[in-house]
Design an enzyme around this catalytic site. Sequence first.
Site, mmCIF file in Angstrom:
data_model
loop_
_atom_site.group_PDB
_atom_site.id
_atom_site.type_symbol
_atom_site.label_atom_id
_atom_site.label_comp_id
_atom_site.label_asym_id
_atom_site.label_seq_id
_atom_site.Cartn_x
_atom_site.Cartn_y
_atom_site.Cartn_z
ATOM 1 N N GLU A 46 39.990 52.607 74.609
ATOM 2 C CA GLU A 46 39.688 52.974 75.993
ATOM 3 C C GLU A 46 40.740 52.414 76.949
ATOM 4 O OE1 GLU A 46 35.544 51.975 74.208
ATOM 5 O OE2 GLU A 46 37.654 51.606 73.736
ATOM 6 N N MET A 157 40.863 54.769 25.450
ATOM 7 C CA MET A 157 40.672 54.905 24.013
ATOM 8 C C MET A 157 40.005 53.631 23.481
ATOM 9 S SD MET A 157 41.862 57.867 23.964
ATOM 10 C CE MET A 157 41.650 58.216 22.223
ATOM 11 N N ALA A 158 39.522 53.680 22.278
ATOM 12 C CA ALA A 158 38.863 52.510 21.691
ATOM 13 C C ALA A 158 39.794 51.306 21.660
ATOM 14 C CB ALA A 158 38.374 52.842 20.280
ATOM 15 N N SER A 162 44.777 53.331 28.293
ATOM 16 C CA SER A 162 44.113 54.087 29.368
ATOM 17 C C SER A 162 45.063 54.611 30.434
ATOM 18 C CB SER A 162 43.061 53.200 30.048
ATOM 19 O OG SER A 162 43.693 52.099 30.692
ATOM 20 N N ARG A 201 50.264 51.316 48.346
ATOM 21 C CA ARG A 201 51.630 51.823 48.465
ATOM 22 C C ARG A 201 51.615 53.015 49.427
ATOM 23 N NH1 ARG A 201 50.679 50.831 43.123
ATOM 24 N NH2 ARG A 201 50.437 53.039 42.590
ATOM 25 N N SER A 228 36.208 34.637 35.225
ATOM 26 C CA SER A 228 35.187 33.601 35.037
ATOM 27 C C SER A 228 35.755 32.305 34.465
ATOM 28 C CB SER A 228 34.069 34.120 34.130
ATOM 29 O OG SER A 228 33.364 35.163 34.761
ATOM 30 N N GLU A 297 38.157 48.416 41.330
ATOM 31 C CA GLU A 297 38.974 49.142 40.351
ATOM 32 C C GLU A 297 39.037 48.291 39.095
ATOM 33 O OE1 GLU A 297 42.550 51.344 41.203
ATOM 34 O OE2 GLU A 297 42.416 50.767 43.314
ATOM 35 N N LEU A 302 32.941 45.380 34.106
ATOM 36 C CA LEU A 302 32.761 44.828 35.453
ATOM 37 C C LEU A 302 32.183 45.881 36.396
ATOM 38 C CD1 LEU A 302 33.037 42.449 37.366
ATOM 39 C CD2 LEU A 302 35.401 43.169 37.825
#
Length: 365
Positions: A46, A157-158, A162, A201, A228, A297, A302
Site C-alpha cells: 500500500e 528401484m529396490a 532413483s 535454483r 537421528s 523432499e 520419512l
Amino acid sequence: MKKALAQAKHGLFSTGANPRVGCVLVKDGQVIAQAYHQQVGGPHAEALALKQAGDQAKGCTAYVTLEPCSHVGKNPPCADALIAAGVSEVVVCNDDPNPLVAGAGYRKLMAAGIAVTRDVLIDEGTALNQGFLHRMHTGLPWVRTKSAQSIDGRTAMASGESVWITGPQARADVQYWRGRSGAIITGIETVLNDDCRLNFRADDLPKKQQKYAHKSSIKQPVRVVVDSQLRTPFDAKILTDTQSVLIVTANTDKDQHKPFTDRGIDVQSMPGIDGRVDLKALVSYLGRQQINEVLVESGAQLSGAFVAAGLVNELIIYTAPVLMGSTGRPLFELNIEEMNNRHHIKVTSIKAVGNDWRIRGLINQ
C-alpha cells in the site's frame, strides 16, 4: 483484484515470514498505481502504491490482497497511510488473522469514513498465502510433501536407484515449490544416497516464473536434515552453505554436536520415540521460526512418517509414464492394516508437466 493478486505473486520467493501482498489503486476507471511487498522490513504494498500515485490517490479505490495493517511494526500502519491519502474505498481479498491486525485495520478505515469491501477472490488469495494464513491460525507452517513416482507407484528401484524418474519440465516445476518454501526437509538416508543440495535454483524455474523477485544467491530456504544419530558427513553437498542448514537429531550429546556447530551448522536436539526425531516438535519449531511453508523432499520412510503423524497438509506427486516393477520402493511407507485407517486425499489439481503429470491433493483436512 486480479491485478493486485498478480502484483502479490511477484513476492512469492522473497517475502519470507511476511505475507505476499499486492495493491492496485484505481481512479476514474484507470489504474494509477500498483505495487507489491518485496521483503521483510521493506515497504508494504500500500505504501509503495500510494507513493507512486502521489496526490492522485485522493478519492481513489484501493484493491489490496490482505487487510491493511493497523499496528506499528517495521513499517507504519498501512490503514493510517490509506486514510491520510484520502482513499475513498478499500477492496480486500483476505482478512489478516495476525492477532496484531485481525479486523483492527478494517475498523480504522471504516471509522475514517472509508468504505470497505471484503472477500473478493478470497480463494485465489488463500492459495497465494496458504502458509502465512495457516501459521497465523495454528502456529504451524503449511507442510507439503513432494514425491516423484512411476505410474505403478514406485519411487526407486529396490537397490535405491532413483535419479530422474521424471523429466526436465517436472524438475523445473519443483524449483517453484522450493522457492516459495521457507524450509526444505529431507532425511539422512537421502543425503547419504543422493548427496543432494536441495537448493532453490532460480535459473531453472519455468520461464513464466523467472520474472519473480528472489535472493537465491544470498539467501536460500533452510535445508533441514532429519538425522537421528548424527551421521551427516561433513563433505555432504547440502552442508556447502552452512548458514542455511539445520540438522535435527535425537542425539542429545553436545560433545557430538560440537564438530558441526564449530563449522557454523545449527544442530537442534528433538528426541522422540525409539531414538528417532520427534517430527511434531520439528514442525512446531519451524513455526516458531516464522516459517510459513515447508517442503518435505525425502524417501518413503520419512515422508510416510510425516503423513502418519498427521503433519502433512498437502501432497505434490509427480507421476512419470514409466513402469518400475513390483520390487521397487513405494511412495510412502505407511503401516495401514485396515481399510478404515486409510488416508483420504482431496485432489485439487491434475496437470500435465512435460511428459509427466503433477497431482496436488489435500490430506488431513
